[in-house]
Design a protein around this motif. Structure first.
Motif, PDB file in Angstrom:
ATOM      1  N   ASP A  62       0.819  -1.213   0.000  1.00  0.00           N
ATOM      2  CA  ASP A  62       0.000   0.000   0.000  1.00  0.00           C
ATOM      3  C   ASP A  62       0.856   1.268   0.000  1.00  0.00           C
ATOM      4  OD1 ASP A  62       1.022  -0.032   2.530  1.00  0.00           O
ATOM      5  OD2 ASP A  62      -0.885   0.201   3.584  1.00  0.00           O
ATOM      6  N   ASP A  63       2.177   1.119  -0.152  1.00  0.00           N
ATOM      7  CA  ASP A  63       3.057   2.294  -0.151  1.00  0.00           C
ATOM      8  C   ASP A  63       3.912   2.297  -1.422  1.00  0.00           C
ATOM      9  OD1 ASP A  63       4.271   4.623   0.580  1.00  0.00           O
ATOM     10  OD2 ASP A  63       5.408   3.801   2.249  1.00  0.00           O
ATOM     11  N   ARG A  66       7.359   3.974  -2.761  1.00  0.00           N
ATOM     12  CA  ARG A  66       8.435   3.943  -1.770  1.00  0.00           C
ATOM     13  C   ARG A  66       8.916   2.532  -1.451  1.00  0.00           C
ATOM     14  NH1 ARG A  66       5.689   8.619  -0.448  1.00  0.00           N
ATOM     15  NH2 ARG A  66       7.008  10.386   0.202  1.00  0.00           N
ATOM     16  N   ASN A  95       7.382  -0.254  11.250  1.00  0.00           N
ATOM     17  CA  ASN A  95       7.485   0.924  10.389  1.00  0.00           C
ATOM     18  C   ASN A  95       8.829   1.006   9.674  1.00  0.00           C
ATOM     19  OD1 ASN A  95       9.415   2.056  12.130  1.00  0.00           O
ATOM     20  ND2 ASN A  95       7.969   3.448  13.109  1.00  0.00           N
ATOM     21  N   ARG A 117       8.565   3.885   7.203  1.00  0.00           N
ATOM     22  CA  ARG A 117       7.447   4.829   7.290  1.00  0.00           C
ATOM     23  C   ARG A 117       7.610   5.712   8.514  1.00  0.00           C
ATOM     24  NH1 ARG A 117       3.783   0.267   5.258  1.00  0.00           N
ATOM     25  NH2 ARG A 117       3.954  -0.615   7.345  1.00  0.00           N
TER      26      ARG A 117
END
Length: 321
Positions: A62-63, A66, A95, A117
């Motif tokens: 979902d990122d 990156r 994260n 993150r």
């Protein structure tokens, strides 16, 4: 709490992990990473490890863009293409994840891939708590957002001198091609044939490697890239043995190390090779992505091909003594 999610079925790495676990047991709790996963897919992992890797990939998907390089590396680990050790700062939620790419017979280079993150401090603490910097060796930390690269270059200091030792690269921008993207076709020009590299081409790449990268590499490392990952090569119809241009795929799933012999430059062959590599990457279930130095005209090419640029820049960090 310290967790070991899985342990590589490899004697050397087993003892390394055991020493790391013993060392962690006597550290203050605040300096111990919440979770560490050690992976050695080449030696035959149990299903739990593969399942755990898929869980990590699912959380990263979902990122985009990156996390694309980390996803590419983990998928290659699942398939047994690459040997790596994976460190995360929480399980099942995290994260920050750091992957050490291991080349058992290529002692001159040690690669680290970071994704976070969180903050620069999260990355720094995971690096320090797992002793991931190999002082005295050439080492590269890849695909860091510039804010993380700047933080690490300022705060990760040589323990013997207290001085800065990490040299940031120039800034790069990412361009990626989301699933379903229509990448513009580039026809192969007359007089050339597309193909692949093989073991016979290892000396040829070793000869040109230093010119392109600025540092030499062992035949083992080059053979690893040629034999275990995708390659695209272009041959003249007059010589089907020696390629005139080629592009490699690195362990992170990205197009890498494109090279065109001098007499064939200016013919749009680099774009052709890039598009062909994009097709190969897509067939592996990965999202194609390139990294282009700011100011490089290749940014215009990726835009014309349909790439979407990231809204952040990246830097590599090089540790060199």
């Amino acid at each position: 709490m310290f967790y070991t999610l899985s342990l590589a079925l490899n004697t050397a790495l087993y003892h390394h992990a055991a020493r790391a676990f013993a060392a962690a047991a006597v550290r203050p709790a605040s300096t111990v990473p919440l979770s560490v996963m050690t992976v050695n897919s080449l030696s035959g992992e149990v299903e739990m490890t593969r399942s755990s890797l898929r869980t990590i990939i699912h959380q990263l998907e979902d990122d985009t863009p990156r996390a694309l390089s980390t996803i590419g590396l983990l998928k290659h680990a699942i398939e047994g293409r690459v040997l790596c050790k994976i460190h995360i700062n929480g399980w099942p939620s995290f994260n920050t994840i750091i992957c050490e790419v291991i080349y058992p017979r290529a002692s001159e280079v040690a690669d680290i891939l970071c994704y976070s993150r969180g903050s620069g401090e999260d990355v720094l603490q995971l690096i320090l708590s797992n002793n991931l910097i190999s002082w005295g060796r050439r080492q590269q930390i890849y695909y860091l957002e510039s804010k993380f690269s700047d933080y690490l270059s300022e705060n990760l200091l040589d323990p013997s001198t207290g001085g800065r030792v990490l040299k940031p690269s120039k800034e790069y921008v990412s361009a990626y091609f989301p699933k379903g993207s229509q990448i513009k076709e580039i026809p192969c020009p007359d007089g050339f044939v597309l193909g692949h590299l093989n073991s016979r081409h290892i000396p040829l790449l070793a000869k040109h490697w230093g010119k392109f990268h600025g540092w030499t590499s062992s035949p083992y490392y080059i053979s690893k890239l040629i034999l275990d990952f995708e390659t695209i090569a272009l041959y003249s119809v007059n010589d089907l043995d020696i390629p005139v241009a080629w592009i490699l795929q690195n362990p992170f799933g990205r197009p890498s190390s494109i090279y065109i012999t001098e007499e064939y430059r200016g013919m749009n062959l680099g774009t052709l090779l890039t598009v062909e590599m994009f097709k190969a990457v897509t067939s592996q279930g990965l999202i194609p992505e390139t990294f282009t130095e700011l100011g490089n005209n290749f940014r215009n090419i990726t835009a014309k091909l349909g790439g979407i640029e990231s809204d952040y820049t990246l830097k590599w960090l090089l540790l060199e003594h």
